[in-house]
Scaffold this active site. Structure first.
Site, PDB file in Angstrom:
ATOM      1  N   SER B  46      48.758  45.446  53.765  1.00 54.59           N
ATOM      2  CA  SER B  46      48.220  46.315  54.664  1.00 54.59           C
ATOM      3  C   SER B  46      46.981  46.951  54.026  1.00 54.59           C
ATOM      4  O   SER B  46      47.105  47.385  52.871  1.00 54.59           O
ATOM      5  CB  SER B  46      49.124  47.579  55.105  1.00 54.59           C
ATOM      6  OG  SER B  46      48.673  48.088  56.162  1.00 54.59           O
ATOM      7  N   GLU B  47      45.690  46.838  54.634  1.00 55.51           N
ATOM      8  CA  GLU B  47      44.491  47.055  53.904  1.00 55.51           C
ATOM      9  C   GLU B  47      44.390  48.645  53.767  1.00 55.51           C
ATOM     10  O   GLU B  47      43.366  48.822  52.997  1.00 55.51           O
ATOM     11  CB  GLU B  47      43.356  46.465  54.867  1.00 55.51           C
ATOM     12  CG  GLU B  47      42.908  46.889  55.829  1.00 55.51           C
ATOM     13  CD  GLU B  47      43.672  46.074  57.186  1.00 55.51           C
ATOM     14  OE1 GLU B  47      44.688  45.347  56.839  1.00 55.51           O
ATOM     15  OE2 GLU B  47      42.849  46.018  58.148  1.00 55.51           O
ATOM     16  N   ASN B  48      45.061  49.636  54.334  1.00 60.76           N
ATOM     17  CA  ASN B  48      44.995  50.862  54.110  1.00 60.76           C
ATOM     18  C   ASN B  48      45.744  51.271  52.845  1.00 60.76           C
ATOM     19  O   ASN B  48      45.714  52.415  52.163  1.00 60.76           O
ATOM     20  CB  ASN B  48      45.421  51.639  55.225  1.00 60.76           C
ATOM     21  CG  ASN B  48      46.765  51.348  55.428  1.00 60.76           C
ATOM     22  OD1 ASN B  48      47.092  50.206  55.661  1.00 60.76           O
ATOM     23  ND2 ASN B  48      47.711  52.424  55.785  1.00 60.76           N
TER      24      ASN B  48
END
Lengths: 231, 218
Positions: B46-48
């Site tokens: 998840s790129e966060n």
């Protein structure tokens, strides 16, 4: 040297009209709620805000947009804010949309003392227009400059009186990067402890990057998309 | 019958391999997580700032500090790791993520993708999509074959502002599975009951039909 201030109002006391400020957070996760409320109270305006998102209509940076305090937003995604879209389409608000990784890396570059970095994100798209390009091993890269911001405002889970910070879970996101990048960095924390109260092995942001720190109050921590398992 | 969104996700899941680190975009791509084949291990990024996305939390156990890139509440799994946004895109840029699945408004026969902006109408931003498509080793697009007006989304050239150039490798639509090749879209599979003629009619870009095309089975 005393970095500890009493509250958000004292922490942001000298932020003035026209300043460039970074605000940590991803969506509403890990945003500096206390400082945003203080900026709204202070009524400072014509701000340029660097933040991944622009909050929602009635929370986060959305509260500052409602009061017309923001002149320009530099963000990667602003899809959750109708007031933002309205101000943008009417020309009241300037916006610079940049790739999320580029946003993060431009903060990192500032905190690492590097004036610019090469990234492939946006090559061949309108993001690359007017930018210096260079090819490495046959692939095109854009030269992206480190951000310069008067203030960085971040939110951490725990902090100590030396300014050392620890973030929680995905509330880390842009916070440690912006903490490194501000000319003056303000940290609000859920738990402020004395020096020695945090394990030095577990510090995410060393205190050298943090100028002011305070214990935040009344965190709402609003959830944008509450999603639960189907039973 | 055209595939449902779930079936598109199910078909894409067949492309997963043991040990893959995978980034799933918002929408249909997110559903791929529900169809990871038995016996293989895939780690979702998840790129966060999370590797090892777990299922949605049980009612009452939502944690506001723990969300995915779509801002949904999620959980971790044993072996999960958190990191900041620069490291997240660092691992993407460095090619550590094996597969990216994302949605699109248009894909060109050269593999260009447009999915972030409709001038004058939609100004939401690119989020992490430009970083992902610029660096991912393998990109699969999940989308319906035509837009709401019935116009093809598989084009000779994209008409909308680009997200990335020459990067899409494979497309799974409600009608077909196609590879993006040097010479255009190569038809690999068709949805059950969908004729090659229908796919030809609904593909504006150059379509290569290498002989008999098998139907997908579920």
């Amino acid at each position: 040297m005393n970095k500890v201030v009493a509250n958000a109002d004292e922490a942001i006391r000298d932020i003035s009209d026209g300043n460039v400020i970074m605000l940590g957070g991803f969506g509403l996760c890990g945003i500096p709620e206390n400082c945003i409320a203080a900026l709204v109270r202070k009524g400072v305006k014509d701000l340029t805000c660097i933040s991944n998102n622009a909050g929602v209509d009635d929370f986060g940076i959305g509260l500052m947009l409602q009061k017309r305090q923001v002149k320009k937003m530099i963000s990667s995604y602003v899809g959750e804010n109708a007031e933002f879209e309205r101000q943008l389409l009417s020309g009241e608000l300037q916006v610079e949309l940049i790739p999320q990784g580029t946003l993060a890396t431009r903060c990192l570059a500032a905190g690492y003392g590097m004036p610019a970095v090469y990234t492939p994100a946006g090559a061949g798209t309108e993001v690359a227009e007017g930018k210096e390009m260079r090819s490495f091993s046959g692939k095109e890269y854009l030269l992206e400059y480190a951000f310069e911001a008067h203030y960085a405002i971040v939110k951490a889970w725990k902090g100590d009186t030396e300014g050392n910070l620890i973030y929680k879970e995905t509330a880390r996101n842009f916070n440690p990067l912006m903490a490194m990048a501000g000319r003056v960095t303000i940290a609000e924390v859920e738990h402020l402890v004395d020096a020695g109260g945090l394990d030095p092995d577990c510090i995410h942001t060393p205190g050298i990057y943090v100028h002011r720190i305070f214990q935040g109050v009344n965190y709402e921590k609003r959830i944008e998309q509450r999603t639960v398992r189907k039973t | 019958m055209p595939l449902t969104k779930e079936q598109i996700a199910q078909r894409i899941a067949k492309e997963l391999r043991d040990g893959f680190y995978v980034n799933l975009g918002i929408g249909i791509p997110t559903l791929v997580a529900n169809y990871i084949p038995a016996g293989i291990k895939v780690v979702l990024q998840s790129e966060n700032g999370l590797l090892g996305i777990g299922p949605f939390p049980e009612e009452g156990k939502e944690d506001p500090d723990l969300i995915n890139a779509g801002k949904q509440t999620i959980t971790t799994i044993p072996g999960s790791a958190f990191f900041d946004s620069a490291m997240s895109f660092g691992m993407i840029r460095a090619g550590k993520v094996d597969l990216t699945v994302l949605g699109a408004m248009e894909v060109s026969e050269k593999g260009d993708i447009a999915n972030w902006k409709i001038p004058g109408k939609m100004v939401k931003g690119m989020g992490g999509a430009m970083d992902l498509v610029a660096s991912a080793k393998n990109i699969i697009v999940a989308m319906v074959h035509t837009n709401p007006k019935g116009e093809s989304k598989l084009l000779s050239y994209c008409t909308l502002p680009l997200t990335g150039v020459r990067c899409v490798k494979k497309i799974v639509t409600d009608l077909a599975v196609l590879d993006v090749t040097e010479n255009g879209f190569k038809l690999l599979e068709r949805a059950p009951g969908i004729s090659i003629d229908e796919i030809k009619t609904k593909t504006e870009g150059k379509l290569i039909v290498p002989g008999e095309i098998p139907e997908m089975s579920f």
